[in-house]
Design an enzyme around this catalytic site. Structure first.
Site, mmCIF file in Angstrom:
data_model
loop_
_atom_site.group_PDB
_atom_site.id
_atom_site.type_symbol
_atom_site.label_atom_id
_atom_site.label_comp_id
_atom_site.label_asym_id
_atom_site.label_seq_id
_atom_site.Cartn_x
_atom_site.Cartn_y
_atom_site.Cartn_z
ATOM 1 N N ASP A 63 0.786 -1.243 0.000
ATOM 2 C CA ASP A 63 0.000 0.000 0.000
ATOM 3 C C ASP A 63 0.820 1.298 0.000
ATOM 4 O O ASP A 63 1.767 1.432 0.778
ATOM 5 C CB ASP A 63 -0.865 0.082 1.266
HETATM 6 N N1 DQQ Z 1 -2.031 -3.736 3.931
HETATM 7 C C1 DQQ Z 1 -3.455 -3.895 3.917
HETATM 8 C C2 DQQ Z 1 -3.898 -2.962 5.000
HETATM 9 C C3 DQQ Z 1 -2.834 -3.117 6.014
HETATM 10 C C4 DQQ Z 1 -1.600 -3.223 5.201
HETATM 11 C C5 DQQ Z 1 -4.058 -3.622 2.571
HETATM 12 C C6 DQQ Z 1 -0.568 -4.123 5.806
HETATM 13 O O1 DQQ Z 1 -5.148 -3.300 5.517
HETATM 14 O O2 DQQ Z 1 -2.752 -2.032 6.917
HETATM 15 O O3 DQQ Z 1 -3.282 -4.168 1.548
HETATM 16 O O4 DQQ Z 1 0.572 -4.237 4.994
#
Ligand code: DQQ
Length: 581
Positions: A63
């Site tokens: 992300d």
């Molecule tokens: N990636 C997810 C989120 C989390 C993060 C979404 C953890 O919900 O916070 O891809 O790497």
């Protein structure tokens, strides 16, 4: 969490797993089983690493976090594994840019370091405070062996540093912990906070109502940005499964392309609420109305959360985040695109994950959806160009666009359909399942009007090609309906790749016969924008022959109606500065 890849599992199983809070782990082990030890040499070709999409030199990324514009610099933080090409050991890596295209890597910004984040620093968002400084809200994991989630805050150590290199975490962390109404392992990814003009700060945290499949945008409020109290009800919720990475922001009147600061509040503004749906790994949004007294968000389309769902992107694009860019008075969307080959391949390559090209977003003149377009700064990478104009493509014909290296290119094309008479009848059973329709009627299935579009990253014998195309149908009242597809099923002869067909309907008036397509082709990325950004699809593909100078670009028409290419321009794309190199 970022680990799961594009592994297809039955929805019912996933729903059950999510109730048990375990979907990520199980999907991870499914991936491990699918992994094969042999890695074809072509997969390791540096020519499959992206040329102009954001990507660190190695390892896993997921992300985008933050992001923000501060003292002349764009800041991109992102979930990063410094130790390998799979999800794990996540820290916030940090890059800065003057233009969202050329990036310079800095030292990681946020790492586990305090009791409330010692087992993980997961996604979060930046808020610019009224005094001009920044607050970063993020999710921390505070205990081993379970993904128990709490919300934390960090501040720049030196707000006068435009590069925001060091971050401090105040002793009053955490700022929000799960209470009885919260599922503690499904409680993450705080948004940018907003104050709706009344001095009260709000932030959302993604969640899942305990014991149910109700995804929620959990609302917290604060007077001082320090003490946060959960509101009695979420801002919004729907029976969809867990909502990751919520995003909530106001948009200007339909058709106005300028952006609004997240705290800009006015009864005439519509709002957008986005959630990243853990079960499907797509980013869905609705357009609606926000009432800051009742603290409710109501989508304009009452079924927009569950049925007629709008997606930012109908392809490989997830966990996105927007920010308001005061320098250019626009709202910018950043998103993550995972790999779609096996874990064994990712490990062998030593890298996994890229980010989409930053997109400007605004409300469509219809008011019903957003429009998206690559930020204008991308155009600085355009180099050698070739153009084709007024060229008719007869049924079953194709032609090659020659004179450029298209494996790293930007292609804009305006099509004109000679007549809509032969459009295929539309089966309403597919009204909410463009992807299924496109899987059935792929680029090789002859149609009436279309399929027509581009074959990109194609080998000269056409054994490998990714098709990005339109197909026009007519509903029971004779109204034309446009389907846009990105079909990678023939993209590679390498075995073991995940090659899903992606598709979305395009809400455009094609009665004049005109429709446009833009595709950003970047070695293993095909990022396409239909009808001026009404429908967007990003695909990852890994050709084994159509690599580098052996990649070709074609226009094809597999319908029975003539198609005219009114104008096509393709530019070779230069490599931006990436990570200082
Ligand atoms: N990636 C997810 C989120 C989390 C993060 C979404 C953890 O919900 O916070 O891809 O790497």
């Amino acid at each position: 969490m970022g680990a799961p890849k594009w592994v297809v599992a039955p929805l019912a199983l996933l729903l059950l797993l999510q109730l048990a809070g375990a979907s990520h782990d199980v999907r991870r082990s499914l991936e491990a089983e699918a992994a094969t030890p042999s890695v074809p040499a072509s997969i390791l070709s540096p020519l499959l690493r992206t040329g102009y999409h954001f990507q660190p030199p190695m390892n896993w990324i997921n992300d985008p976090n933050g992001p923000l514009y501060y003292k002349g610099w764009y800041h991109l933080f992102y979930q990063y594994n410094p130790k390998g090409a799979v999800w794990g050991n996540i820290i916030w890596a940090h890059s800065v840019s003057r233009d969202l295209i050329n990036w310079m890597a800095l030292d990681p910004a946020i790492k586990p370091s305090i009791p409330t984040d010692q087992y993980g620093v997961w996604s979060g968002s930046a808020t610019i405070l009224p005094n001009g400084t920044v607050a970063m809200l993020y999710t921390g994991i505070d205990r081993p062996g379970t993904n128990y989630q709490i919300q934390n805050i960090a501040f720049p150590k030196d707000p006068s540093d435009p590069l925001l290199r060091e971050w401090v975490k105040p002793g009053y962390n955490p700022i929000a912990v799960p209470d009885a109404g919260i599922n503690a392992t499904q409680f993450r990814d705080p948004t940018t906070a907003w104050h709706a003009g009344d001095g009260l700060w709000r932030m959302l945290v993604g969640g899942l109502k305990p014991g149910t499949l109700r995804g929620m945008a959990i609302l917290y409020r604060s007077r001082d940005f320090k003490h946060w109290v959960r509101a009695k009800h979420p801002l919004h919720s729907a029976l969809t499964g867990m909502w990751e990475c919520p995003d909530f922001f106001p948009v200007r009147e339909p058709g106005k392309t300028d952006g609004l600061d997240t705290s800009e509040f006015g009864p005439r503004y519509k709002y957008v609420l986005k959630n990243s749906l853990d079960l499907t790994r797509y980013d869905y949004y609705t357009v609606g109305t926000y009432n800051n007294r009742t603290e409710r968000y109501v989508p304009d389309n009452p079924t927009g959360d569950v049925y007629q769902r709008l997606q930012y992107d109908y392809g490989n694009f997830y966990a996105s985040k927007t920010f308001y860019d005061p320098a250019k008075n626009r709202r910018v969307l950043l998103g993550w695109a995972n790999e779609s080959d096996s874990v064994a391949h990712d490990n062998a390559k030593g890298w996994a994950g890229i980010h989409a090209i930053p997109r400007k977003i605004w409300l469509d003149p219809s008011g019903k959806q957003l429009l998206q377009w690559p930020v204008e700064e991308l155009d600085q990478l355009r180099g050698k160009a070739v153009s084709v104009g007024d060229k008719v493509v007869k049924p079953g014909q194709h032609f090659e666009v020659t004179g450029l290296q298209s494996y790293q290119s930007d292609v804009e094309v305006s099509f004109e359909v000679s007549s809509l008479d032969k459009a295929e009848p539309f089966d309403p059973a597919y009204a909410n399942d463009a992807q299924k329709l496109c899987g059935m009627k792929n680029a090789d299935v002859k149609g009436g009007v279309g399929p027509f579009g581009l074959w990109v990253l194609a080998s000269d014998n056409l054994a490998e090609k990714t098709a990005v195309f339109f197909r026009v149908f007519k509903d029971g009242h004779g109204k034309p309906l446009v389907l846009m597809c990105s079909d990678p099923t023939k993209s590679s002869l390498t075995p073991g790749l995940y090659k899903p067909t992606f598709a979305g309907f395009v809400d455009t008036d094609i009665s004049s016969g005109k429709i446009s397509l833009r595709s950003l082709i970047d070695r293993s990325v095909v990022e396409s924008f239909g009808a001026g950004g009404k429908t967007c699809i990003l695909s990852r593909v890994y050709p084994s022959m159509a690599i580098g100078k052996d990649a070709h670009l074609y226009v094809f028409n597999n319908g029975v109606t003539d198609i005219k290419v009114s104008k096509l321009t393709a530019w070779e794309m230069k490599k931006p500065m990436m990570n200082g190199a």
